[in-house]
Design an enzyme around this catalytic site. Sequence first.
Site, PDB file in Angstrom:
ATOM      1  N   ARG A   1     -38.337   0.717 -15.041  1.00 16.62           N
ATOM      2  CA  ARG A   1     -37.524   1.716 -15.733  1.00 16.62           C
ATOM      3  C   ARG A   1     -36.653   2.379 -14.672  1.00 16.62           C
ATOM      4  O   ARG A   1     -36.782   2.117 -13.491  1.00 16.62           O
ATOM      5  CB  ARG A   1     -38.367   2.717 -16.544  1.00 16.62           C
ATOM      6  CG  ARG A   1     -39.794   2.940 -16.141  1.00 16.62           C
ATOM      7  CD  ARG A   1     -39.956   3.680 -14.851  1.00 16.62           C
ATOM      8  NE  ARG A   1     -39.154   4.879 -14.844  1.00 16.62           N
ATOM      9  CZ  ARG A   1     -38.733   5.513 -13.776  1.00 16.62           C
ATOM     10  NH1 ARG A   1     -39.021   5.053 -12.572  1.00 16.62           N
ATOM     11  NH2 ARG A   1     -38.002   6.595 -13.838  1.00 16.62           N
ATOM     12  N   GLY A   2     -35.767   3.274 -15.144  1.00 20.71           N
ATOM     13  CA  GLY A   2     -34.777   3.839 -14.219  1.00 20.71           C
ATOM     14  C   GLY A   2     -33.523   2.981 -14.303  1.00 20.71           C
ATOM     15  O   GLY A   2     -33.587   1.747 -14.220  1.00 20.71           O
ATOM     16  N   ALA A   3     -32.369   3.652 -14.464  1.00 15.70           N
ATOM     17  CA  ALA A   3     -31.137   2.930 -14.792  1.00 15.70           C
ATOM     18  C   ALA A   3     -30.798   1.789 -13.810  1.00 15.70           C
ATOM     19  O   ALA A   3     -30.559   0.651 -14.235  1.00 15.70           O
ATOM     20  CB  ALA A   3     -29.986   3.926 -14.898  1.00 15.70           C
TER      21      ALA A   3
ATOM     22  N   ARG B   1     -33.075  -1.764 -24.059  1.00 15.83           N
ATOM     23  CA  ARG B   1     -33.015  -0.296 -24.015  1.00 15.83           C
ATOM     24  C   ARG B   1     -31.553   0.138 -24.180  1.00 15.83           C
ATOM     25  O   ARG B   1     -30.654  -0.479 -23.602  1.00 15.83           O
ATOM     26  CB  ARG B   1     -33.594   0.261 -22.705  1.00 15.83           C
ATOM     27  CG  ARG B   1     -35.110   0.048 -22.593  1.00 15.83           C
ATOM     28  CD  ARG B   1     -35.723   0.877 -21.487  1.00 15.83           C
ATOM     29  NE  ARG B   1     -35.828   2.284 -21.834  1.00 15.83           N
ATOM     30  CZ  ARG B   1     -36.186   3.237 -20.964  1.00 15.83           C
ATOM     31  NH1 ARG B   1     -36.439   2.919 -19.706  1.00 15.83           N
ATOM     32  NH2 ARG B   1     -36.276   4.490 -21.351  1.00 15.83           N
TER      33      ARG B   1
ATOM     34  N   ASP C   1     -28.560   8.240 -16.346  1.00 15.92           N
ATOM     35  CA  ASP C   1     -28.564   6.900 -16.955  1.00 15.92           C
ATOM     36  C   ASP C   1     -27.180   6.460 -17.392  1.00 15.92           C
ATOM     37  O   ASP C   1     -26.940   5.276 -17.604  1.00 15.92           O
ATOM     38  CB  ASP C   1     -29.511   6.875 -18.159  1.00 15.92           C
ATOM     39  CG  ASP C   1     -30.945   6.876 -17.684  1.00 15.92           C
ATOM     40  OD1 ASP C   1     -31.450   7.954 -17.319  1.00 15.92           O
ATOM     41  OD2 ASP C   1     -31.544   5.787 -17.656  1.00 15.92           O
TER      42      ASP C   1
ATOM     43  N   ASN D   1     -29.271  12.035 -18.939  1.00 16.21           N
ATOM     44  CA  ASN D   1     -30.470  11.762 -18.139  1.00 16.21           C
ATOM     45  C   ASN D   1     -31.700  12.098 -18.980  1.00 16.21           C
ATOM     46  O   ASN D   1     -31.584  12.510 -20.139  1.00 16.21           O
ATOM     47  CB  ASN D   1     -30.421  12.590 -16.846  1.00 16.21           C
ATOM     48  CG  ASN D   1     -31.482  12.161 -15.841  1.00 16.21           C
ATOM     49  OD1 ASN D   1     -31.598  10.967 -15.548  1.00 16.21           O
ATOM     50  ND2 ASN D   1     -32.255  13.089 -15.316  1.00 16.21           N
ATOM     51  N   LYS D   2     -32.855  11.940 -18.397  1.00 14.62           N
ATOM     52  CA  LYS D   2     -34.121  12.128 -19.100  1.00 14.62           C
ATOM     53  C   LYS D   2     -34.160  13.452 -19.856  1.00 14.62           C
ATOM     54  O   LYS D   2     -33.686  14.476 -19.363  1.00 14.62           O
ATOM     55  CB  LYS D   2     -35.250  12.051 -18.069  1.00 14.62           C
ATOM     56  CG  LYS D   2     -36.654  12.189 -18.610  1.00 14.62           C
ATOM     57  CD  LYS D   2     -36.987  11.202 -19.703  1.00 14.62           C
ATOM     58  CE  LYS D   2     -36.724   9.758 -19.317  1.00 14.62           C
ATOM     59  NZ  LYS D   2     -36.795   8.830 -20.469  1.00 14.62           N
TER      60      LYS D   2
ATOM     61  N   GLN E   1     -42.980  10.795 -15.924  1.00  8.88           N
ATOM     62  CA  GLN E   1     -42.488  10.039 -14.764  1.00  8.88           C
ATOM     63  C   GLN E   1     -42.511  10.881 -13.490  1.00  8.88           C
ATOM     64  O   GLN E   1     -42.634  10.341 -12.391  1.00  8.88           O
ATOM     65  CB  GLN E   1     -41.061   9.541 -15.017  1.00  8.88           C
ATOM     66  CG  GLN E   1     -40.934   8.426 -16.035  1.00  8.88           C
ATOM     67  CD  GLN E   1     -40.612   8.956 -17.417  1.00  8.88           C
ATOM     68  OE1 GLN E   1     -41.036  10.058 -17.779  1.00  8.88           O
ATOM     69  NE2 GLN E   1     -39.886   8.185 -18.195  1.00  8.88           N
TER      70      GLN E   1
END
Length: 361
Positions: free
Chosen positions: A51-53, A88, A240, A250-251, A199
């Site tokens: 995960r993570g862009a 995603r 992201d 972002n998150k 996370q």
Amino acid sequence: MKIDGTPFRSIWRAGETVRIIDQRWLPHEVRVVALSDRAAFATAIRDMWVRGAPLIGATAAYGMAVALRADASDSALDDHWQVLHATRPTAINLRWALDRMRAALAPLPAADRAAAALALADAIADEDVELNRQIGLHGLALIKAIAARKGGRVNILTHCNAGWPATVDWGTATSPIYHAHNAGIDVHVWVDETRPRNQGAQITAWELNAHGVPHSLIVDNAGGHLMQHGQVDMVIVGTDRTTANGDVCNKIGTYLKALAARANGVPFYVALPSPTIDWRVKDGVAEIPIEERSPAEVTHVQGLDPEGRIVQVRISPTGTGAANPAFDVTPATLVTGLITERGVCAANPSALRAMFPDLAP
Ligand SMILES: CSC[C@@H](O)[C@@H](O)C(=O)COP(=O)(O)O
């Protein structure tokens, strides 16, 4: 970065085999798995083994390369793109990497595509490491300036994990922090736990701990209080998807941190490599698709039980429903600066265009 003294990337190749760290098990176990076909890559991205862009983009590139070994025809090239792209919705790096792969591979004879794809996926991964290293050097200058002005410990708040496991190496938000720490600057990181998937608690705390960077885990709601009491010198988060206007997605929870930072005069920086910019999008709130994940991530938390097993524990009444938007958009007006591989710029269309005249359409 290193795990127990051994250098690691979040994705790498041993011969023809692509390996990842399955991040679902962090921080309790460093579990390395091989991804051997298109379905395995799609599952790994969709179910957040990776995960993570930036890492999502690099994984999709390798996924395309491995998928082409099975079928490298024109129609398969499009089909691989579709399957991997559907994993995603929010991180633009996924589309960026797949578009780059397809554009480079489509003109080649089918028989040459798989080998060329593997080389290009390697290049995308290597480039990501270098972009993040450069982000770290530009962010280091910001941290140095605060340290010089303040004359003591620099307290940095971060949200989610924009660390090395979210990229191929270095991280985006963490790269300036690692560079500052390595340069002997006294940095301390406030780590938002980042519900629902934690996370921050699980991955950011793990990697900072492994590198010896002083840090404290905080609940997501503590940031505003710490800012009111002068205990946060700057915020650095990842993104992201950044729009051509400088909005950053972002998150979930990032937006609230930006509001609190603005209210308390705390600089709010966003670290990003240029593949995270979506030049087609202007209004982030209206146009960026926000991933809606399973309600079970909200109604339950995951952790280690006394026997060392990873378990999910229900925290809400049976029958209570939950909504789980995974990202939010922070408008450009709340962003102090964008830390890119080419330097720090204001979050507005002309500054972004001036920084990337070759990339802006
Ligand atoms: C350098 S990563 C930047 C973002 O991708 C990161 O902050 C983030 O929101 C990750 O979300 P995730 O849902 O864990 O993929």
